[in-house]
Scaffold this active site. Structure first.
Site, mmCIF file in Angstrom:
data_model
loop_
_atom_site.group_PDB
_atom_site.id
_atom_site.type_symbol
_atom_site.label_atom_id
_atom_site.label_comp_id
_atom_site.label_asym_id
_atom_site.label_seq_id
_atom_site.Cartn_x
_atom_site.Cartn_y
_atom_site.Cartn_z
ATOM 1 N N ASP A 13 0.815 -1.217 0.000
ATOM 2 C CA ASP A 13 0.000 0.000 0.000
ATOM 3 C C ASP A 13 0.850 1.269 0.000
ATOM 4 O OD1 ASP A 13 -2.265 -1.684 0.240
ATOM 5 O OD2 ASP A 13 -1.904 -1.805 2.394
ATOM 6 N N LYS A 16 2.153 2.119 -5.254
ATOM 7 C CA LYS A 16 2.865 1.630 -6.448
ATOM 8 C C LYS A 16 2.054 1.861 -7.711
ATOM 9 C CE LYS A 16 3.112 -2.460 -4.527
ATOM 10 N NZ LYS A 16 2.763 -2.155 -3.141
ATOM 11 N N GLY A 40 -4.201 -4.340 -4.344
ATOM 12 C CA GLY A 40 -5.147 -3.335 -4.806
ATOM 13 C C GLY A 40 -4.353 -2.114 -5.217
ATOM 14 N N HIS A 41 -4.185 -1.910 -6.522
ATOM 15 C CA HIS A 41 -3.388 -0.788 -7.009
ATOM 16 C C HIS A 41 -4.318 0.313 -7.514
ATOM 17 C CE1 HIS A 41 0.179 -3.758 -7.649
ATOM 18 N NE2 HIS A 41 -0.005 -3.426 -6.401
ATOM 19 N N GLN A 224 2.114 -6.056 -3.179
ATOM 20 C CA GLN A 224 2.417 -6.056 -1.739
ATOM 21 C C GLN A 224 3.729 -5.292 -1.471
ATOM 22 O OE1 GLN A 224 1.476 -9.487 -3.030
ATOM 23 N NE2 GLN A 224 -0.533 -8.608 -2.774
ATOM 24 N N ALA A 299 -7.525 -1.257 -0.049
ATOM 25 C CA ALA A 299 -8.158 -1.146 -1.369
ATOM 26 C C ALA A 299 -8.834 -2.456 -1.759
ATOM 27 C CB ALA A 299 -7.116 -0.752 -2.412
HETATM 28 P P1 IMP Z 1 -2.563 -12.770 1.894
HETATM 29 O O1 IMP Z 1 -1.619 -12.208 0.894
HETATM 30 O O2 IMP Z 1 -4.013 -12.541 1.558
HETATM 31 O O3 IMP Z 1 -2.258 -14.198 2.219
HETATM 32 O O4 IMP Z 1 -2.355 -11.969 3.290
HETATM 33 C C1 IMP Z 1 -1.153 -12.100 4.036
HETATM 34 C C2 IMP Z 1 -0.790 -10.755 4.678
HETATM 35 O O5 IMP Z 1 -0.410 -9.843 3.653
HETATM 36 C C3 IMP Z 1 -1.929 -10.097 5.435
HETATM 37 O O6 IMP Z 1 -1.391 -9.388 6.534
HETATM 38 C C4 IMP Z 1 -2.499 -9.115 4.439
HETATM 39 O O7 IMP Z 1 -3.167 -8.035 5.053
HETATM 40 C C5 IMP Z 1 -1.225 -8.666 3.730
HETATM 41 N N1 IMP Z 1 -1.463 -8.211 2.357
HETATM 42 C C6 IMP Z 1 -1.734 -8.968 1.271
HETATM 43 N N2 IMP Z 1 -1.873 -8.209 0.169
HETATM 44 C C7 IMP Z 1 -1.671 -6.946 0.564
HETATM 45 C C8 IMP Z 1 -1.637 -5.691 -0.125
HETATM 46 O O8 IMP Z 1 -1.810 -5.599 -1.351
HETATM 47 N N3 IMP Z 1 -1.384 -4.595 0.634
HETATM 48 C C9 IMP Z 1 -1.131 -4.673 1.968
HETATM 49 N N4 IMP Z 1 -1.143 -5.806 2.651
HETATM 50 C C10 IMP Z 1 -1.408 -6.941 1.961
#
Ligand code: IMP
Length: 433
Positions: A13, A16, A40-41, A224, A299
């Site tokens: 977040d 990017k 979520g971009h 991420q 997002a």
């Molecule tokens: P997962 O990727 O859904 O397995 O989640 C694993 C961890 O990564 C959790 O703490 C999510 O909140 C975090 N996470 C996954 N995708 C994002 C992202 O795009 N932005 C911020 N945190 C993320």
């Protein structure tokens, strides 16, 4: 022409999407290399805002080809929905979006298993996005996954899916005490995807390497952030892929020797969604202010993000792991109006001060960040068109970050719009001490 990689330097977040969208204007290809619809971009232009979950952030530039690489895990329902929404906005997608035939699929049973597992872990839950990311990567590495190419062959898909759903139903019933899934309904729904995905599925590794040989410029987009990397992040509170630079090579099939620029995206403060250690987290008014002014709500899931001061100990670590050639600082405007700004420069642990970022959770949970305090500013940054036009205290904040990390700031973003950005030419960049 070489590959530029854009990487989140914190817990995701960082903004990017906007930076990739901006850079894509001059690029031929934008390729996403890991993660899935957990990302979520957000991209804003004119008065429109759009959140992309799977399709690379270059899709709104007509001359850019977008690639979803083999390292991404794809929910076919999510990707087709996203394609339709982009088409409804008036953009051509067919011929401009290529999806790797080797990318693994996220199926309804991955989400069901993830939800059941998170429920069972309760207080130890990771706080995932619920998109089935972890279980899909588990199947990939257990060599039981189903790939994009399998969607194109109904008989193969039917056999593989039936086998996979039966195995997962066993797990759901006997381990998690959860409801089983209907095999026939899922098989019938997914065999229909052959027609839908066919125009997009191809050997993207061949495409990318050919494009590079032809002199095209490729931008590789990470999802991420580095501190969510399954190896280098705050394990186990991480995602199941490699947002760091190595993920670009394994997730696209481009050689490391083609990478000549690695841009770290640094949000001017820190945020984290989900559980796990966060040394500079603020549970006070300042944290609340960052959340409301910065619109810090997920997002993808809408969850409120945890907010805190900028953590330079963590950033020095991610700059090291990724080899950032330059950084883009985002959301600087969110800090406007705060009297003083803190940045963590060391951690105190067991009575000792240390510059090391301990990615092992048991230590990181106990560190006490040591801060430098810098002056805030009140003037509206959004009018600035160059580094010199920023308020002096904002310049000082950026210079402090750059000097500490020893990495040049090349871009500063002060708002969601494309125009609210300053490009800092090398000659004008504040001097690194
Ligand atoms: P997962 O990727 O859904 O397995 O989640 C694993 C961890 O990564 C959790 O703490 C999510 O909140 C975090 N996470 C996954 N995708 C994002 C992202 O795009 N932005 C911020 N945190 C993320």
């Amino acid at each position: 022409m070489p590959v530029t990689v854009v990487i989140g330097s914190q817990w995701g977040d960082e903004g990017k999407g906007k930076i990739v969208d901006l850079l894509s204007e001059d690029l031929d290809v934008v390729a996403r290399y890991q993660g899935g619809a957990n990302a979520g971009h957000t991209i804003c232009w004119d008065d429109q805002e759009f959140v992309l979950h799977l399709v690379p952030s270059g899709i709104f530039h007509d001359n850019t080809t977008c690639v979803i690489g083999n390292g991404v895990v794809i929910d076919p329902v999510a990707v087709m929905d996203e394609i339709k929404t982009i088409q409804d906005l008036g953009y051509d997608v067919e011929g401009r979006l290529l999806i790797s035939h080797n990318a693994h699929l996220i199926m309804p049973y991955h989400k069901a298993v993830e939800q059941a597992r998170e429920r069972l872990r309760d207080a130890d839950a990771i706080g995932t996005t619920g998109r089935g990311i972890g279980p899909a990567y588990m199947d990939k590495f257990a060599r039981t996954g189903i790939r994009m190419v399998d969607l194109l062959d109904r008989d193969t898909l039917r056999a593989k899916l039936t086998h996979a759903i039966e195995a997962k139903n066993n797990l759901l019933r006997s381990v998690y005490g959860a409801e089983e899934l209907n095999v026939d309904a899922i098989v019938d729904e997914y065999v229909e995807f052959d027609r839908l995905v066919d125009p997009y599925v191809t050997d993207t590794t061949q495409y990318l390497n050919r494009a590079l040989a032809e002199g095209k410029h490729v931008l590789a987009e990470g999802a991420q952030g580095s501190l969510l990397d399954v190896d280098f992040g705050t394990y186990p509170y991480v995602t199941s892929s490699h947002p760091t630079v190595g993920g670009c090579c394994t997730g696209l099939g481009v050689p490391p020797t083609e990478i000549n620029r690695v841009i770290g995206i640094v949000k001017a403060y820190s945020t984290r969604v989900g559980n796990g250690p966060f040394p500079t987290e603020l549970d006070d008014e300042a944290g609340e202010r960052l959340r409301s002014v910065g619109h810090e709500f997920g997002a993808t899931t809408g969850r409120p993000r945890r907010c805190g001061w900028l953590d330079l100990v963590a950033l020095r670590y991610t700059a090291q792991v990724n080899g950032f050639t330059d950084i883009a600082v985002t959301k600087l405007d969110v800090l406007t109006g705060m009297d003083e700004l803190k940045v963590a420069t060391t951690y105190r642990y067991n009575g000792k001060e240390s510059a090391r970022f301990p990615s092992e959770t048991q230590t990181l949970e106990k560190v006490e960040p040591q801060y430098e305090t810098l002056h805030g500013w009140t003037a509206d940054l959004r009018q600035a068109t160059s580094f010199e036009e920023l308020p002096t205290n904002a310049q000082d904040y950026l210079t402090f970050v750059q000097d500490f990390l020893g990495v040049r700031i090349s871009l500063v973003s002060m708002g969601p719009k494309r125009t609210q950005t300053i490009t800092v030419p090398p000659a004008d960049a504040p001097v690194v001490a």
